[in-house]
Design an enzyme around this catalytic site. Sequence first.
Site, PDB file in Angstrom:
ATOM      1  NE  ARG A  71      -2.803   3.626 -11.452  1.00  0.00           N
ATOM      2  CZ  ARG A  71      -2.593   4.874 -11.096  1.00  0.00           C
ATOM      3  NH1 ARG A  71      -2.031   5.720 -11.928  1.00  0.00           N
ATOM      4  NH2 ARG A  71      -2.937   5.292  -9.903  1.00  0.00           N
ATOM      5  N   GLY A  75       0.753  -1.246   0.000  1.00  0.00           N
ATOM      6  CA  GLY A  75       0.000   0.000   0.000  1.00  0.00           C
ATOM      7  C   GLY A  75       0.781   1.292   0.000  1.00  0.00           C
ATOM      8  N   PRO A 107       4.227  -5.338  -0.775  1.00  0.00           N
ATOM      9  CG  PRO A 107       6.479  -4.691  -0.901  1.00  0.00           C
ATOM     10  CD  PRO A 107       5.565  -5.698  -0.256  1.00  0.00           C
ATOM     11  N   GLY A 108       3.469  -3.606  -3.819  1.00  0.00           N
ATOM     12  CA  GLY A 108       3.384  -3.747  -5.274  1.00  0.00           C
ATOM     13  C   GLY A 108       3.859  -2.469  -5.933  1.00  0.00           C
ATOM     14  NE  ARG A 109      -0.210   2.418  -6.077  1.00  0.00           N
ATOM     15  CZ  ARG A 109      -1.282   2.446  -6.881  1.00  0.00           C
ATOM     16  NH1 ARG A 109      -1.224   3.095  -8.023  1.00  0.00           N
ATOM     17  NH2 ARG A 109      -2.412   1.851  -6.527  1.00  0.00           N
ATOM     18  CB  CYS A 142     -14.874   4.474 -30.634  1.00  0.00           C
ATOM     19  SG  CYS A 142     -14.019   4.355 -32.193  1.00  0.00           S
ATOM     20  CD  GLU A 143     -15.950   3.480 -24.604  1.00  0.00           C
ATOM     21  OE1 GLU A 143     -16.543   4.268 -23.851  1.00  0.00           O
ATOM     22  OE2 GLU A 143     -16.395   2.377 -24.933  1.00  0.00           O
TER      23      GLU A 143
HETATM   24  C1  LIG Z   1      -3.072  -5.004  -4.390  1.00  0.00           C
HETATM   25  C2  LIG Z   1      -2.647  -5.665  -3.157  1.00  0.00           C
HETATM   26  C3  LIG Z   1      -1.377  -5.419  -2.607  1.00  0.00           C
HETATM   27  C4  LIG Z   1      -0.401  -4.421  -3.194  1.00  0.00           C
HETATM   28  O1  LIG Z   1      -0.810  -3.097  -3.043  1.00  0.00           O
HETATM   29  P1  LIG Z   1       0.151  -1.901  -3.481  1.00  0.00           P
HETATM   30  O2  LIG Z   1      -0.636  -0.686  -3.201  1.00  0.00           O
HETATM   31  O3  LIG Z   1       0.439  -2.073  -4.932  1.00  0.00           O
HETATM   32  O4  LIG Z   1       1.391  -1.988  -2.651  1.00  0.00           O
HETATM   33  C5  LIG Z   1      -1.019  -6.116  -1.478  1.00  0.00           C
HETATM   34  N1  LIG Z   1      -1.851  -7.013  -0.894  1.00  0.00           N
HETATM   35  C6  LIG Z   1      -3.062  -7.285  -1.393  1.00  0.00           C
HETATM   36  C7  LIG Z   1      -3.921  -8.280  -0.725  1.00  0.00           C
HETATM   37  C8  LIG Z   1      -3.507  -6.628  -2.531  1.00  0.00           C
HETATM   38  O5  LIG Z   1      -4.728  -6.888  -3.009  1.00  0.00           O
END
Ligand SMILES: *Cc1c(COP(=O)(O)O)cnc(C)c1O
Length: 427
Positions: A325, A244, A287-289, A355-356
């Site tokens: 996004r 997050g 973490p992802g983003r 076409c949107e």
């Molecule tokens: C999407 C998600 C993440 C990653 O969130 P980020 O904001 O990209 O860090 C982690 N855990 C779960 C369960 C998710 O669905």
Amino acid sequence: MTHFAYRDNILCADHVPLTDIARQYGTPLYVYSKTALTENYLAYADALKKYQHPETPGLVCFSVKSNSNLAVLKILGDLGSGFDIVSGGELSRVIAAGCDPRKAIFSGVGKTKEEIRFALENDILCFNIESPAELNRINEIAGEMGTTAPISFRVNPDVDAKTHPYISTGLKENKFGVAFDEAFDCYKTAAAMPNIRITGIDCHIGSQLLDDGPLLEAFDRLVILVDRLSEAGIELHHIDIGGGIGIAYHEEKPVAVPDYLARLYTRINAWRNKQYGGKPIQLMLEPGRSISGNAGVLLTEVQYLKTNTDKNYAIVDAAMNDLMRPALYDAWHTVLPVHKREMAAATYDIVGPICESGDWLAKQRDLAVTSGDLLAIMSAGAYGMVMASNYNTRGKAAEVIVDHEQVHLVRRRESAEDLFAFEKVLP
Ligand SMILES: *Cc1c(COP(=O)(O)O)cnc(C)c1O
């Protein structure tokens, strides 16, 4: 630091001019920096190393849904990363990339029987269970397979992540996790099940958080449960605080990962020493983003410049099917000209050919561009390609990874034939 910077007025990825990359691989094109991915991952891993209890090294589980290209997974896996997956398909990717499924944790509210079986066959690290019904199903399937399933509950700590409602997941009223007040009973039920092995507790309160306050608050809520469970004889092996942490798309000032982890460990250690009898407990993160987001850009070529009444449009060859996004969340992405030109700027909406009316990538940007110029849509490494679709029968963009001077194609561009390969007309 950014790995996309100008050299002699040309925007480069590491040391490679994006003009050269576009010439070789075409546009629209996702370009990721291996160095950026590595540094962003190490910001977590190094902080964990610094603070973690030696008996229970922490684990970063990269959120596969933010960027699931096999090469990205392999780079992170080789650095020691685990994986947070939300589908059987994502588990297949982890395996196909040559990474270790025993470092995968499985989140998501709708795990099917097939997905659960597949995850058990591959000996995943943990299921993050999101409902009592799911607990029953996992226990049953593990029983049929003559095994036990390692589980934690995704607990909804009911804290406000103060982020976009579409990416806020920690409040009582959304579909994720089990309610805080019901979690204790869920654990008691699980503890009595023959084919369930309780290993931890989990939460994930939302995405693009700029401040770590809500995450620390969530931690404080979780340990109330950990203490209660311990008193009831249920000892947990890990606390997973989710992902997050946000990134700077525009002028945001997200908390730095090392600062967040320093504060988190201060809480963990204070709690552990005071209430938890000094027992070790593993910290896990999802973490992802914050790992993939600023490690990638979307390269696109301006096709036409056009003026309707008093509005200027730059029509580009990327569209909402490539990067959803803006259309989905009204999100801001910085747009940079790949070639800095000595000419007067004008204000443009950057739009795609779909076409949107929702097909836009950026609005009201001052740019000095002409037809044929390249633009870089910045911070596109997370929730970019993974959300791409084939709307308007547009093949998905290619993806490359830059590794210092070298450029590797890691997903070829889709052809029209690829798009209807699974279809057939009536006999
Ligand atoms: C999407 C998600 C993440 C990653 O969130 P980020 O904001 O990209 O860090 C982690 N855990 C779960 C369960 C998710 O669905």
